[in-house]
Design a protein around this motif. Structure first.
Motif, PDB file in Angstrom:
ATOM      1  N   ALA A   4     -18.461  39.666  12.829  1.00 37.37           N
ATOM      2  CA  ALA A   4     -18.005  40.976  12.356  1.00 37.37           C
ATOM      3  C   ALA A   4     -16.484  41.000  12.242  1.00 37.37           C
ATOM      4  O   ALA A   4     -15.930  41.561  11.287  1.00 37.37           O
ATOM      5  CB  ALA A   4     -18.489  42.068  13.303  1.00 37.37           C
ATOM      6  N   GLN A   5     -15.815  40.393  13.212  1.00 36.30           N
ATOM      7  CA  GLN A   5     -14.355  40.334  13.184  1.00 36.30           C
ATOM      8  C   GLN A   5     -13.845  39.581  11.964  1.00 36.30           C
ATOM      9  O   GLN A   5     -12.912  40.021  11.283  1.00 36.30           O
ATOM     10  CB  GLN A   5     -13.847  39.661  14.468  1.00 36.30           C
ATOM     11  CG  GLN A   5     -12.340  39.595  14.586  1.00 36.30           C
ATOM     12  CD  GLN A   5     -11.899  38.938  15.887  1.00 36.30           C
ATOM     13  OE1 GLN A   5     -12.628  38.923  16.868  1.00 36.30           O
ATOM     14  NE2 GLN A   5     -10.695  38.389  15.890  1.00 36.30           N
ATOM     15  N   GLU A  33     -14.327  41.618   8.836  1.00 32.83           N
ATOM     16  CA  GLU A  33     -13.249  42.608   8.652  1.00 32.83           C
ATOM     17  C   GLU A  33     -11.990  41.946   8.100  1.00 32.83           C
ATOM     18  O   GLU A  33     -11.303  42.505   7.236  1.00 32.83           O
ATOM     19  CB  GLU A  33     -12.950  43.298   9.980  1.00 32.83           C
ATOM     20  CG  GLU A  33     -14.064  44.226  10.445  1.00 32.83           C
ATOM     21  CD  GLU A  33     -13.831  44.761  11.844  1.00 32.83           C
ATOM     22  OE1 GLU A  33     -12.740  44.499  12.420  1.00 32.83           O
ATOM     23  OE2 GLU A  33     -14.733  45.444  12.378  1.00 32.83           O
ATOM     24  N   GLU A  65     -12.430  41.251   4.448  1.00 28.84           N
ATOM     25  CA  GLU A  65     -12.206  42.490   3.684  1.00 28.84           C
ATOM     26  C   GLU A  65     -10.711  42.735   3.514  1.00 28.84           C
ATOM     27  O   GLU A  65     -10.243  43.092   2.430  1.00 28.84           O
ATOM     28  CB  GLU A  65     -12.851  43.668   4.415  1.00 28.84           C
ATOM     29  CG  GLU A  65     -14.362  43.635   4.459  1.00 28.84           C
ATOM     30  CD  GLU A  65     -15.000  44.489   3.376  1.00 28.84           C
ATOM     31  OE1 GLU A  65     -14.261  45.011   2.521  1.00 28.84           O
ATOM     32  OE2 GLU A  65     -16.227  44.614   3.398  1.00 28.84           O
ATOM     33  N   ALA A  66      -9.950  42.555   4.610  1.00 27.50           N
ATOM     34  CA  ALA A  66      -8.507  42.779   4.557  1.00 27.50           C
ATOM     35  C   ALA A  66      -7.819  41.813   3.595  1.00 27.50           C
ATOM     36  O   ALA A  66      -6.783  42.131   3.006  1.00 27.50           O
ATOM     37  CB  ALA A  66      -7.905  42.649   5.949  1.00 27.50           C
TER      38      ALA A  66
END
Length: 200
Positions: free
Chosen positions: A154-155, A158, A161-162
């Protein structure tokens, strides 16, 4: 959160470009003196900081962008990788499956990085495509992620996505990892699949 890329060949440089496009600082290292590739780093952007391998492994998230055969050398840089997330960007093409006990290549890497939380990802695209702006044709370029640690996956999702990508999680290393790995003379089914995700 501190990020590092270990390996500064075509893939490492493509990853560095993604960080620069989004104004995120990232350390880069090889087994060589950082001065030997400082000009290449500067050409990509000021967010790319050449450092020693010893300094790079202090990062919270480490992208492993070396040849598969070199991963044990990087793993030996720390006695334990506890508390760190390793993103396995390697491909074990040409490495006989029996050398890995029939397991996905990412499991072999995970064993070497004792205590670390490994996520397989960013390895299914060639450097020329990975280095492009992922915002394309009205959507975002897909990156596949696989890992047994859901929090770590999940990290990295993210972070993807960034960096402008559209992450798609494939599940654990034994299932999803097989889809995005190379070993022997074969490639996983999703290797080189350049997909774009469009928002609904």
């Amino acid at each position: 959160m501190k990020y590092a890329i270990i390996g500064f060949g075509k893939i490492g440089q493509a990853l560095a470009k993604a960080f620069v496009r989004n104004g995120i600082e990232v350390s880069v290292a090889t087994t060589r003196d950082p001065g030997s590739f400082a000009s290449d780093a500067a050409a990509i952007g000021r967010e790319v900081v050449p450092v020693t391998l010893t300094k790079a492994v202090e990062a919270d998230v480490v992208f492993l962008a070396v040849r598969f055969e070199a991963h044990p050398d990087v793993a030996r840089a720390l006695p334990t990788w506890r508390g760190k997330v390793i993103v396995d960007v390697t491909n074990a093409y040409g490495v006989p499956p029996e050398e890995m006990g029939g397991q996905p290549s990412s499991r072999t890497v995970a064993r070497a990085f004792a205590g670390g939380r490994l996520v397989k990802g960013f390895n299914h695209l060639g450097a020329g495509v990975l280095g492009q702006d992922p915002a394309t044709t009205g959507g975002r370029r897909v990156v596949f992620l696989a890992g047994d640690d859901e929090d770590a996956a999940a990290q990295i999702g993210e972070l993807a996505e960034a960096l402008g990508f559209a992450p798609i999680k494939l599940g654990g290393l034994s299932e999803g990892g097989l889809l995005v790995q190379a070993r022997g003379n074969s490639w996983g089914r999703l290797i080189f699949q350049d997909l774009v995700k469009f928002e609904a």
